[in-house]
Design a protein around this motif. Structure first.
Motif, mmCIF file in Angstrom:
data_model
loop_
_atom_site.group_PDB
_atom_site.id
_atom_site.type_symbol
_atom_site.label_atom_id
_atom_site.label_comp_id
_atom_site.label_asym_id
_atom_site.label_seq_id
_atom_site.Cartn_x
_atom_site.Cartn_y
_atom_site.Cartn_z
ATOM 1 N N MET A 207 0.842 -1.193 0.000
ATOM 2 C CA MET A 207 0.000 0.000 0.000
ATOM 3 C C MET A 207 0.878 1.243 0.000
ATOM 4 O O MET A 207 2.032 1.213 0.424
ATOM 5 N N ASP A 208 0.331 2.336 -0.533
ATOM 6 C CA ASP A 208 1.037 3.615 -0.489
ATOM 7 C C ASP A 208 0.856 4.248 0.883
ATOM 8 O O ASP A 208 -0.212 4.145 1.500
ATOM 9 N N LEU A 209 1.910 4.942 1.346
ATOM 10 C CA LEU A 209 1.874 5.631 2.640
ATOM 11 C C LEU A 209 2.195 7.107 2.412
ATOM 12 O O LEU A 209 3.362 7.497 2.320
ATOM 13 N N PRO A 210 1.173 7.960 2.312
ATOM 14 C CA PRO A 210 1.430 9.387 2.118
ATOM 15 C C PRO A 210 2.033 9.998 3.393
ATOM 16 O O PRO A 210 1.523 9.783 4.499
ATOM 17 N N VAL A 211 3.122 10.736 3.244
ATOM 18 C CA VAL A 211 3.759 11.423 4.374
ATOM 19 C C VAL A 211 4.099 12.848 3.962
ATOM 20 O O VAL A 211 4.344 13.136 2.780
ATOM 21 N N ALA A 212 4.148 13.727 4.936
ATOM 22 C CA ALA A 212 4.543 15.117 4.697
ATOM 23 C C ALA A 212 6.060 15.203 4.552
ATOM 24 O O ALA A 212 6.783 14.340 5.054
ATOM 25 N N PRO A 213 6.571 16.243 3.891
ATOM 26 C CA PRO A 213 8.022 16.362 3.724
ATOM 27 C C PRO A 213 8.771 16.359 5.052
ATOM 28 O O PRO A 213 9.840 15.747 5.159
ATOM 29 N N TRP A 214 8.230 17.017 6.062
ATOM 30 C CA TRP A 214 8.910 17.060 7.350
ATOM 31 C C TRP A 214 8.863 15.718 8.079
ATOM 32 O O TRP A 214 9.782 15.363 8.806
ATOM 33 N N VAL A 270 3.246 17.024 -0.823
ATOM 34 C CA VAL A 270 3.442 18.416 -0.406
ATOM 35 C C VAL A 270 2.098 19.130 -0.367
ATOM 36 O O VAL A 270 1.154 18.741 -1.062
ATOM 37 N N PRO A 271 1.988 20.200 0.443
ATOM 38 C CA PRO A 271 0.730 20.960 0.482
ATOM 39 C C PRO A 271 0.415 21.579 -0.871
ATOM 40 O O PRO A 271 1.317 22.010 -1.602
#
Length: 296
Positions: A207-214, A270-271
Motif C-alpha cells: 500500500m502507499d503511505l502518504p507522508v509530509a516532507p517534514w 506536499v501541500p
C-alpha cells in the motif's frame, strides 16, 4: 439459467479462453454485489458467474456447444453414433468402456429413459468449476457467503487467508450422477477483486503511505489502516519516496504456515497551497540547505 451463456458474457461463440476470462472479470467487477448496490446487479453477477463456470471448462463448453441449455442432462459417457434412426432421428449409444446401455433416440433423452437404470452400473457426476470473487478484506478475514448458481443456493465457508487462484471444494455440489452414482464436486476458484488501497503479491499486501516532507525528513510514527484494523508504522528519518516499510505478519493469514507481510511504500506529499509562515520557512530552508536531490 435462462438465455445463452455466450450472450451473458458478451462474447462470440468462437471466443478464445482468454477472451472469455477477460469478459468475465470485467463484468464481475462491474456487477459484484460488494461494489454495485443496484438490486439487479446481484442477479446479473450470478448470471455471468454461471456462464463463466461452464465456458471456462473445456469439456463443459464442448457439451454446451453440442447439446445447448440441456447439456447437463446428457450423460457424459454417451457419444453420437454415425447415421440416423427411424424417421431420420439421431441415435446415440454408450461410448467406449461403458457397455450394456441400450440405444436411444435423442428425442427420448429428456423423457426419463435413463431412470430405467442401465446395466452398466452407476455413473458418477462430473466435477464443475465456477469463480468466486472476493474483496481483499473478505480474503483476509474469511467468513460465510451465500451463493446462487443456476437454481441452487449454496452456503460457502471461506477460510481466512485465501489467495487468488485458490480453489474451495464443495463436496457433492457438482454434476448429478446417474444410475445411483454419486454427485461430482463443485470447485470455486477464488478471484480477488482490485482494491483502491491494497495491491497483492502472493500473501503480501502493498500500500502507499502518504507522508509530509517534514515527516519524511525528521521521522515520524503515522497511523495506517490494514485489513486487520488500525496499526502504526515508523517512518525512518531521511526516508524518500519509494522506501518500503515492512509490517511483519500484517498481510494475508496462512492457516498452514507463515502469514504474509504488509509493505507501506513512502509517498511524499506536499501541500497544495502554503500559508505565509509556511512559505517563509520553506524559502528559508531552500536558502540554507545545500541538498541536491538530483546529485549523484
Amino acid at each position: 439459467m435462462a438465455g445463452d451463456f455466450y450472450e451473458a458474457l458478451g462474447v462470440p461463440r468462437g471466443a478464445s479462453a482468454d477472451e472469455i476470462q477477460r469478459a468475465y472479470r470485467k463484468l464481475a467487477r462491474q456487477y459484484h454485489p460488494d461494489v454495485n448496490r443496484d438490486p439487479a446487479a446481484e442477479d446479473r453477477f450470478k448470471e455471468v458467474s454461471e456462464a463463466y463456470g461452464v465456458l471456462s471448462d473445456a469439456e463443459q463448453r464442448r457439451r454446451y456447444d453440442r447439446f445447448g441449455a440441456d447439456f447437463r442432462r446428457v450423460p457424459e459417457d454417451y457419444e453420437e453414433r454415425a447415421g440416423r434412426g427411424p424417421g431420420g432421428r439421431t441415435v446415440y449409444t454408450s461410448g467406449p468402456g461403458v457397455g450394456g446401455f441400450e440405444d436411444f433416440d435423442f428425442e427420448d433423452l429428456f423423457s426419463g429413459v435413463f431412470r430405467r437404470g442401465g446395466r452398466g452400473g452407476p455413473v458418477p457426476g462430473a466435477d464443475q468449476e465456477a469463480e468466486l470473487t472476493l474483496t481483499v478484506e473478505e480474503a483476509y478475514r474469511g467468513g460465510h457467503r451465500r451463493l446462487t448458481l443456476g437454481d441452487r443456493d449454496l452456503d460457502v465457508t471461506i477460510p481466512p487467508g485465501v489467495v487468488d487462484g485458490q480453489r474451495i471444494r464443495l463436496a457433492g455440489e457438482g454434476g448429478q450422477g446417474s444410475g445411483g452414482g454419486a454427485s461430482g464436486h463443485l470447485f470455486l476458484v477464488v478471484r480477488i477483486a482490485p482494491n483502491p488501497r491494497y495491491r497483492l503479491d502472493g500473501r503480501d499486501l502493498v500500500m502507499d503511505l502518504p507522508v509530509a516532507p517534514w515527516e519524511a525528513a525528521l521521522g515520524a510514527t503515522v497511523p495506517i489502516t490494514t485489513p486487520g484494523g488500525e496499526a502504526k508504522v515508523r517512518v525512518v528519518a531521511g526516508s524518500s519516496s519509494g522506501r518500503r516499510l515492512r509490517l511483519r505478519g500484517e498481510g494475508l493469514p496462512n492457516p498452514r504456515g507463515k502469514p504474509g507481510d504488509l509493505y507501506a511504500v513512502v509517498k511524499i506529499v506536499v501541500p497544495r497551497s502554503l500559508g505565509k509562515r509556511e512559505r517563509d520557512l520553506f524559502e528559508e530552508l531552500s536558502a540554507v540547505s545545500d541538498f541536491d536531490p538530483r546529485g549523484a
